[in-house]
Write a protein that holds these residues in place. Structure first.
Motif, short mmCIF file in Angstrom:
data_model
loop_
_atom_site.label_atom_id
_atom_site.label_comp_id
_atom_site.label_asym_id
_atom_site.label_seq_id
_atom_site.Cartn_x
_atom_site.Cartn_y
_atom_site.Cartn_z
N THR A 44 0.78 -1.24 0.09
CA THR A 44 -0.48 -0.09 0.03
C THR A 44 0.48 1.14 -0.08
O THR A 44 1.82 1.77 0.38
N LEU A 45 0.17 2.35 -0.65
CA LEU A 45 1.19 3.63 -0.20
C LEU A 45 2.06 3.94 1.25
O LEU A 45 2.82 4.59 1.32
N GLY A 46 1.23 3.18 1.72
CA GLY A 46 1.61 3.61 3.86
C GLY A 46 3.00 2.41 4.16
O GLY A 46 3.57 2.22 5.10
N GLY A 47 2.59 1.65 3.06
CA GLY A 47 4.17 0.16 3.18
C GLY A 47 3.26 -1.27 3.79
O GLY A 47 4.78 -1.75 3.88
N HIS A 48 2.47 -1.31 4.15
CA HIS A 48 1.85 -2.30 4.35
C HIS A 48 1.52 -3.60 2.86
O HIS A 48 1.12 -2.62 1.78
N ARG A 49 1.37 -5.19 3.64
CA ARG A 49 1.72 -6.01 1.99
C ARG A 49 0.27 -5.79 1.92
O ARG A 49 -1.03 -6.14 3.12
N ARG A 50 -0.23 -6.90 0.43
CA ARG A 50 -1.30 -6.86 0.63
C ARG A 50 -1.28 -8.55 -0.60
O ARG A 50 -0.67 -8.29 -1.25
N TYR A 51 -2.07 -9.52 -0.50
CA TYR A 51 -1.43 -10.72 -0.87
C TYR A 51 -3.14 -10.91 -2.04
O TYR A 51 -3.52 -10.79 -1.88
N PRO A 52 -2.62 -11.67 -3.59
CA PRO A 52 -3.31 -11.98 -4.28
C PRO A 52 -3.88 -13.32 -3.39
O PRO A 52 -3.30 -14.23 -3.50
N GLU A 53 -5.66 -13.00 -3.60
CA GLU A 53 -6.29 -14.11 -3.43
C GLU A 53 -6.03 -15.42 -4.48
O GLU A 53 -6.07 -16.33 -3.05
N ALA A 54 -5.84 -15.62 -4.78
CA ALA A 54 -5.77 -16.67 -6.26
C ALA A 54 -4.18 -17.60 -5.59
O ALA A 54 -4.64 -18.32 -5.60
N GLU A 55 -3.24 -16.60 -5.57
CA GLU A 55 -2.42 -16.92 -4.71
C GLU A 55 -1.85 -17.70 -3.76
O GLU A 55 -1.61 -19.07 -3.54
N VAL A 56 -3.34 -17.45 -2.85
CA VAL A 56 -3.47 -17.96 -1.64
C VAL A 56 -4.38 -19.26 -1.87
O VAL A 56 -3.93 -20.30 -1.10
N ARG A 57 -5.08 -19.41 -2.82
CA ARG A 57 -5.83 -20.39 -2.54
C ARG A 57 -5.12 -21.82 -3.29
O ARG A 57 -4.97 -22.55 -2.62
N ALA A 58 -3.89 -20.90 -3.78
CA ALA A 58 -3.51 -21.74 -4.88
C ALA A 58 -2.00 -22.60 -3.67
O ALA A 58 -2.42 -24.10 -4.34
N LEU A 59 -1.52 -22.06 -2.70
CA LEU A 59 -0.74 -22.59 -1.79
C LEU A 59 -1.67 -23.11 -1.03
O LEU A 59 -1.09 -24.25 -0.79
N LEU A 60 -2.84 -23.27 -0.80
CA LEU A 60 -3.78 -24.17 0.43
C LEU A 60 -3.76 -25.27 -0.66
O LEU A 60 -4.62 -25.99 0.45
N GLY A 61 -4.25 -25.26 -1.77
CA GLY A 61 -5.15 -25.98 -2.45
C GLY A 61 -3.51 -27.32 -2.39
O GLY A 61 -4.84 -28.15 -3.05
N ALA A 62 -3.03 -27.43 -2.24
CA ALA A 62 -1.67 -28.75 -2.23
C ALA A 62 -2.04 -29.14 -0.88
O ALA A 62 -0.89 -29.40 -0.42
N ALA A 63 -3.71 -29.43 -1.34
CA ALA A 63 -3.16 -30.73 0.14
C ALA A 63 -3.21 -32.60 -0.13
O ALA A 63 -3.09 -32.46 -1.40
N THR A 64 -2.99 -32.91 1.10
CA THR A 64 -3.20 -34.63 0.94
C THR A 64 -4.15 -34.61 1.14
O THR A 64 -4.25 -35.27 1.60
N THR A 65 -5.16 -34.79 0.45
CA THR A 65 -6.52 -35.77 0.94
C THR A 65 -6.00 -37.16 0.80
O THR A 65 -6.23 -37.95 -0.14
N SER A 66 -5.62 -37.12 2.32
CA SER A 66 -5.85 -39.09 2.54
C SER A 66 -4.74 -38.82 2.07
O SER A 66 -3.97 -40.02 2.78
N ASP A 67 -5.55 -39.74 0.27
CA ASP A 67 -4.68 -40.89 0.24
C ASP A 67 -5.10 -40.76 -1.24
O ASP A 67 -5.31 -41.01 -2.07
N ASP A 68 -3.28 -39.53 -1.90
CA ASP A 68 -3.54 -40.01 -3.32
C ASP A 68 -3.17 -40.42 -3.68
O ASP A 68 -3.37 -41.50 -5.09
N ASP A 69 -1.74 -40.92 -3.65
CA ASP A 69 -1.37 -42.18 -3.92
C ASP A 69 -0.40 -42.97 -3.19
O ASP A 69 0.08 -43.67 -2.50
N ALA A 70 -2.00 -43.46 -1.80
CA ALA A 70 -1.86 -44.33 -1.53
C ALA A 70 -1.26 -45.46 -2.01
O ALA A 70 -2.94 -45.85 -2.75
N LYS A 71 -1.04 -46.92 -1.27
CA LYS A 71 -0.45 -48.16 -1.75
C LYS A 71 -1.53 -49.08 -1.20
O LYS A 71 -0.96 -49.27 -0.26
N LYS A 72 -2.60 -49.50 -1.97
CA LYS A 72 -3.46 -50.39 -0.76
C LYS A 72 -2.55 -51.70 -0.98
O LYS A 72 -1.44 -51.96 -1.00
N ASP A 73 -2.60 -52.78 0.07
CA ASP A 73 -1.80 -53.74 0.80
C ASP A 73 -2.75 -55.48 0.36
O ASP A 73 -2.89 -55.19 -1.05
#
Lengths: 73, 73
Positions: A44-73
């Motif tokens: 901002t003009l005062g020096g505070h930071r602002r972050y793009p939501e898209a970027e943040v969402r993308a980073l948060l989306g990197a979750a490991t939903t239980s078993d992406d590559d779970a190998k069954k037995d």
DNA sequence: CTAAATTTGGGTAATTCGGGCG
DNA sequence: TATGTCCGAATTACCCAAATTT
């Protein structure tokens, strides 16, 4: 796609507190990520930071939903 | 207040220590569950893990009060 | 312009990571 | 196989006061 000739999308910006809540970390930590170049940001003009939501969402989306590559037995 | 548009799911995340306290185990054990794919998680930009509260609650709710759940690997 | 809440910056303790051992 | 502990290194959380935002 379907853009009616819209150039320059409305870049939604988040405050440090918003990003911190999303990641469950301290706002200070978000600032460190920004300084480290891990997160894009504008100031901002005062020096505070602002972050793009898209970027943040993308980073948060990197979750490991239980078993992406779970190998069954 | 901030009515910036609520449309995302309030994904509340827990720290390793939080999850560990809920299960009465060491944070290290929680980490192992995550590595084993038994627990989903996301990573902070610094590499630390954050666990979705909903997932943890569900696992905690899977308590067995009877022996009808006597199935194990 | 005043007021409350947030963010900034620096410094220090607590937590987490990863691998290995019992 | 599963859990707890030790170690070193990295990351994160909380302390303060001043500036910025709304």
């Amino acid at each position: 796609m379907t853009a009616h000739g819209m150039q320059g999308e409305p870049e939604v910006l988040l405050t440090p507190a918003e990003v911190a809540s999303l990641f469950r970390v301290d706002p200070k930590t978000v600032t460190r990520w920004a300084k480290a170049g891990k997160l894009s940001y504008i100031r901002t003009l005062g020096g505070h930071r602002r972050y793009p939501e898209a970027e943040v969402r993308a980073l948060l989306g990197a979750a490991t939903t239980s078993d992406d590559d779970a190998k069954k037995d």
